[in-house]
Motif scaffolding. Structure first.
Motif, PDB file in Angstrom:
ATOM      1  N   ASP A  95       0.829  -1.220   0.000  1.00 17.38           N
ATOM      2  CA  ASP A  95       0.000   0.000   0.000  1.00 17.38           C
ATOM      3  C   ASP A  95       0.857   1.261   0.000  1.00 17.38           C
ATOM      4  O   ASP A  95       0.331   2.360   0.149  1.00 17.38           O
ATOM      5  N   HIS A  96       2.166   1.076  -0.098  1.00 18.78           N
ATOM      6  CA  HIS A  96       3.062   2.226  -0.037  1.00 18.78           C
ATOM      7  C   HIS A  96       3.947   2.277  -1.276  1.00 18.78           C
ATOM      8  O   HIS A  96       4.051   1.302  -2.014  1.00 18.78           O
ATOM      9  N   VAL A  97       4.574   3.416  -1.486  1.00 21.01           N
ATOM     10  CA  VAL A  97       5.579   3.545  -2.527  1.00 21.01           C
ATOM     11  C   VAL A  97       6.778   4.272  -1.907  1.00 21.01           C
ATOM     12  O   VAL A  97       6.599   5.217  -1.129  1.00 21.01           O
ATOM     13  N   ILE A  98       7.972   3.774  -2.227  1.00 18.89           N
ATOM     14  CA  ILE A  98       9.199   4.335  -1.645  1.00 18.89           C
ATOM     15  C   ILE A  98       9.925   5.126  -2.734  1.00 18.89           C
ATOM     16  O   ILE A  98      10.090   4.649  -3.857  1.00 18.89           O
ATOM     17  N   SER A  99      10.362   6.332  -2.387  1.00 20.27           N
ATOM     18  CA  SER A  99      11.139   7.132  -3.345  1.00 20.27           C
ATOM     19  C   SER A  99      12.393   7.660  -2.651  1.00 20.27           C
ATOM     20  O   SER A  99      12.364   8.003  -1.470  1.00 20.27           O
ATOM     21  N   VAL A 100      13.484   7.705  -3.425  1.00 21.16           N
ATOM     22  CA  VAL A 100      14.759   8.193  -2.890  1.00 21.16           C
ATOM     23  C   VAL A 100      15.245   9.303  -3.813  1.00 21.16           C
ATOM     24  O   VAL A 100      15.240   9.142  -5.038  1.00 21.16           O
ATOM     25  N   ASP A 101      15.654  10.445  -3.217  1.00 23.33           N
ATOM     26  CA  ASP A 101      16.151  11.540  -4.066  1.00 23.33           C
ATOM     27  C   ASP A 101      17.676  11.606  -4.027  1.00 23.33           C
ATOM     28  O   ASP A 101      18.330  10.881  -3.265  1.00 23.33           O
TER      29      ASP A 101
END
Length: 890
Positions: free
Chosen positions: A112-118
């Motif tokens: 149910d989540h999405v992970i993003s890295v900058d």
């Protein structure tokens, strides 16, 4: 005065864009039981089915180019800069996640989540539905710069992170705890991929090593090394063969046998740039790859030796197109030559009709042996080409010249390959000079001959079927300077050449004799002939444009042009418009009959080449540093567009290039700005008081007034008239306060010829208006009434003006004054003549006996004479000018 939007051309869509540097995503659709792949192309996401590699959806566009892509079962996640979007149904944005301060470079859907890295090393876990941050972790860039991200299979709430320092970390993101740190192998991690076995992960390193590692026991199972630089992508085959594929920055793919722990085979030059994304289709021997070379390929592993072959592919130019031209007359194919050395054909109908004619090569056999990277036989990119469909099924129909190269090549559209002949002057057959090269080519409309211009100024003609040299224009050379452009007319009568020394020359095609030579105002940079109309467009080095008529050999139009080098020109199919593009980033449309600029708009990057469809529906453009071919629809075909000249202070607006799918809001923009649309012109009653103006009535209303008696005789009934009904005791009246009798024509039965109503005859409206006009001198009402009547009714009205018809001399005088007013004001001129003629015919006896009427008639006679003498002199003047124009030598 800035006008919104491109007035004449509306952005439609882009051709030839299939893939970028962003790895594709493979998805399975449970209900369709089919695999789909999503690829980021510029600002939108394309979804293809793997079965046919047919495009099934194009997403709406984002404000900037997509830099990262991921997908789960329901949504596609795409990010640009520091903003993440989620697309539903492959099309519309349903969620937006804002919170990053820097550009996002890694994405991982996670339940149910999405992970993003900058790139600043901030990891955010988002709740997909609520769009809220669930967790944010900041890593220190010096000790752990995140470079790869993976959710290991069956590891609940856990993610594995790889770093540029080479270490790996396993985190539980529910409890926000670091569970374990892996020491790594001393090299930066570029990619992480889950193996088919649980707990096993493949780690790609910047050194070219691939480590197959068990993360449960922190044990390395096997280690491989590639010699082509960092590992860009890894994928495992799951159809029963223990094989791992790894991609490289140079476009090669290595296939490793995991049982034998050795290299099985290599697929060299799978892409001409880095392999961006790579994924085996689960349970099938299919590998999908994409790269920044604008290619999507599906490879099948069904042959001996374990190597793959291309099963399906979609590819465009891997380097920007330099020249585009419509091929044939149906407006469905665009030929495009690119900096990648290839000649390709793009269909405006469907991508499945696209085809590549390949790269130019000095020796095809040797080229094939060497492979793409080491090919020393490859010809430089095509700079100019000409194509003709007349004999393309019999022999080659395309002639092309290459950058800085003396030999021109022929190409075969039907066979989609390079043609049989390499055309160059005979004196250079043994040695190839470095500084002499072909600059311009044209092919005759019959497809039999190719004309080639050189940098030395010589112009040669060759036979397309045999490749035989058929002659040269001029003794040694046609021009002193380099040939900047050449054209053959539609009937193979003339060859027109333009040289850099500033001369334009006309030659007899067959005899090679010079017919005419003219000096131009400045050196030309290129010429373009519209064969049907014999109009030649000339672009100059000083950024101006001239239009020359090849019949009279005179320059008929000169346009101030642009503020930068003119890159290309194209004519509309009817030859009315000349469309030009320049390095000043503008595209301008010039209307040749009026000699005016009628449309101008700016684009972000300058258009290198332009071509207008032979059917007139699209304008196609290719741009600096852009791989696509952009279609603009001609709005004048489907809506009213103002083709009036643009004002001198007109400021063109910047128009975004077309996106992959047709624009939805083209019509909407037209509704909002009525200034853009053409306001229909309504002609006034009289253009000027000095002008004689005719009425807008049809001829049938006034032309036959004098011949009514003849017409009545012709139309006389054959059978005898029926006995009329007996006259009613009470003559019917119209209901109302003032009693009025129903006029005879409103009754259905024919009026009795015997009964004369005499005194009972009702005065008509026309009669009443004329009576009133005697005192008011306003004749507009009776005239309008008369204009609305038919010929026979007009005759009845005019008969009724005489005393024996129930009229009076005063009313007749009033009628003559009305005619006088019409002549004085100079409008409804032909009606005045017709009404007066009928009036004179009917009442000549009365007119001659009444002095008042005679006096009025003599005034009218003088008025008529004055007006007619004025008209006669104008007619004579016009006829004189016309006769002079016809007979005088041009």
């Amino acid at each position: 005065m800035a006008r919104e939007g491109a007035g004449l051309f509306a952005a439609f869509r882009v051709l030839g864009r299939f893939s970028g540097h962003v790895p594709h995503v493979l998805r399975y659709h449970g209900r369709h039981r089919e695999f789909y792949l999503a690829a980021a192309v510029g600002r939108s996401v394309h979804t293809y089915n793997v079965k046919k590699l047919g495009i099934v959806a194009v997403s709406n566009t984002l404000p900037q180019d997509i830099t990262c892509l991921a997908a789960d079962r329901m949504l596609i996640f795409a990010s640009y800069d520091n903003i993440l979007h989620a697309f539903a149904r492959n099309k519309e944005v349903v969620h937006t996640y804002e919170g990053h301060k820097a550009r996002i470079h890694l994405l991982q859907p996670f339940g149910d989540h999405v992970i993003s890295v900058d790139v600043d090393n901030v990891l955010i876990v988002w709740n997909i539905q609520s769009e809220e941050e669930y967790l944010q972790i900041d890593f220190d860039k010096a000790t752990f710069a995140v470079s790869a991200l993976l959710h290991p299979s069956t590891y609940l709430n856990k993610i594995l992170l790889g770093s540029e320092q080479g270490t790996l970390q396993l985190w539980n993101i529910r409890s926000n705890k670091l569970l374990y740190s892996f020491p790594g192998w001393g090299f930066a991690v570029t990619t992480l991929e889950q193996a088919p076995a649980v707990d096993v992960v493949a780690v790609g390193l910047v050194s070219g090593h691939i480590i197959v590692h068990n993360i449960k026991f922190d044990e390395t199972l096997m280690k491989f090394q590639q010699d082509w630089g960092p590992i860009t992508a890894i994928s495992f085959r799951t159809d029963g063969h223990p094989i791992m594929a790894a991609g490289s920055p140079v476009g090669h793919i290595a296939l490793w046998d995991l049982e034998e722990k050795k290299l099985m085979c290599q697929m060299q030059d799978a892409h001409s740039t880095a392999v961006a994304g790579m994924s085996f289709v689960p349970g099938e021997p299919l590998l999908i790859t994409n790269g920044a070379d604008n290619a999507l390929r599906v490879w099948i592993f069904d042959g001996p030796g374990g190597t793959g072959r291309v099963l399906r592919s979609r590819m465009g130019h891997s380097a920007p197109p330099t020249k585009i031209r419509y091929h044939g007359q149906n407006g469905e194919q665009i030929l495009s030559a690119g900096q990648d050395g290839t000649l390709q054909s793009f269909s405006t109908v469907h991508e499945k009709f696209n085809k590549s004619l390949g790269r130019g090569s000095i020796n095809k056999k040797k080229s094939k042996k060497k492979g793409l990277k080491l090919d020393t036989m490859a010809l430089p990119p095509i700079t100019a080409f000409a194509s003709e469909v007349a004999h393309q099924s019999d022999w080659d129909g395309i002639i092309a010249c290459h950058q800085g190269y003396i030999t021109c090549t022929t190409w075969n559209y039907q066979k989609t390959s390079m043609g049989a002949h390499k055309l160059r002057p005979e004196e250079f057959s043994k040695h190839k000079p470095v500084d002499i090269y072909a600059t311009a080519v044209d092919i005759t409309s019959c497809g039999n001959f190719a004309v080639i211009g050189m940098s030395t100024g010589q112009v040669d003609v060759y036979n397309m079927q045999s490749g035989i040299h058929r002659g040269r224009y001029g003794k040694e050379k046609a021009h002193e300077g380099a040939i900047r452009g050449l054209a053959v007319d539609g009937l193979n009568q003339l060859v027109i050449t333009a040289g850099s020394e500033g001369l334009i020359k006309f030659w007899k095609f067959k005899t090679k004799d010079l017919v005419y030579s003219s000096e131009l105002s400045s050196p030309p940079s290129g010429i373009l002939l519209h064969r049907d109309s014999g109009i030649l467009g000339i672009a100059f080095d000083d950024f101006t444009i001239s239009v020359l008529d090849i019949e009279t050999r005179k320059i008929v139009r000169t346009f101030p042009g642009h503020h930068g080098r003119i890159n290309d020109m194209t004519f509309s199919p009817d030859g009315r418009w000349l469309i030009t593009s320049s390095m000043d980033c503008s595209i301008k449309t010039w209307d040749l009959p009026s000699g005016c600029l009628i449309d101008c708009f700016l684009v972000d990057s300058a258009a290198v080449s332009l071509t207008m469809s032979p059917t007139g529906d699209f304008l196609a453009s290719a741009h600096v540093d852009d791989l696509g071919i952009y279609l603009w629809s001609n709005r004048s075909l489907y809506s009213l567009v103002s083709l009036r000249p643009l004002p001198a202070d007109y400021e063109p607006s910047l128009v975004a290039l077309p996106t992959t799918c047709p624009m939805q809001d083209v019509d909407m923009s037209g509704d909002e700005e009525p200034s853009d649309e053409m306001i229909e012109y309504v002609s006034p009653e009289q253009l000027g008081e000095q002008l004689v103006t005719l009425s807008l009535l049809p001829e049938s209303r006034w032309k036959n007034l004098l011949n009514l008696d003849v017409i009545k005789k012709k139309n006389k009934p054959r059978e005898p008239p029926k006995v009329p009904k007996s006259a009613p005791f009470f003559i019917p009246t119209v209901p109302g306060l003032i009693p009025r009798y129903i006029p005879p024509e409103e009754e259905n039965d024919t009026q009795s010829k015997v009964v004369n109503l005499g005194v009972l005859a009702q005065k008509s409206d026309f009669y009443v208006h004329l009576e009133e006009a005697l005192s008011t001198n306003e004749y507009k009402a009776p005239l309008e009434l008369l204009k609305s009547l038919g010929p026979s009714n007009i005759e009845i009205e005019l008969r009724g003006l005489a005393p024996e018809g129930g009229g009076s001399v005063e009313v007749m005088l009033s009628f003559l004054r009305m005619i006088g007013m019409m002549l004085k004001k100079k409008y409804n001129f032909e009606l005045a003549q017709a009404y007066l003629a009928l009036f004179l015919k009917l009442h000549l006896k009365i007119l001659s006996s009444e002095p008042n009427l005679l006096e009025e008639l003599s005034k009218l006679s003088m008025q008529l004479e004055e007006t007619w003498i004025h008209l006669q002199s104008l007619f004579n003047q016009s006829l004189c000018v016309l006769t002079y124009m016809k007979s005088a030598l041009l």
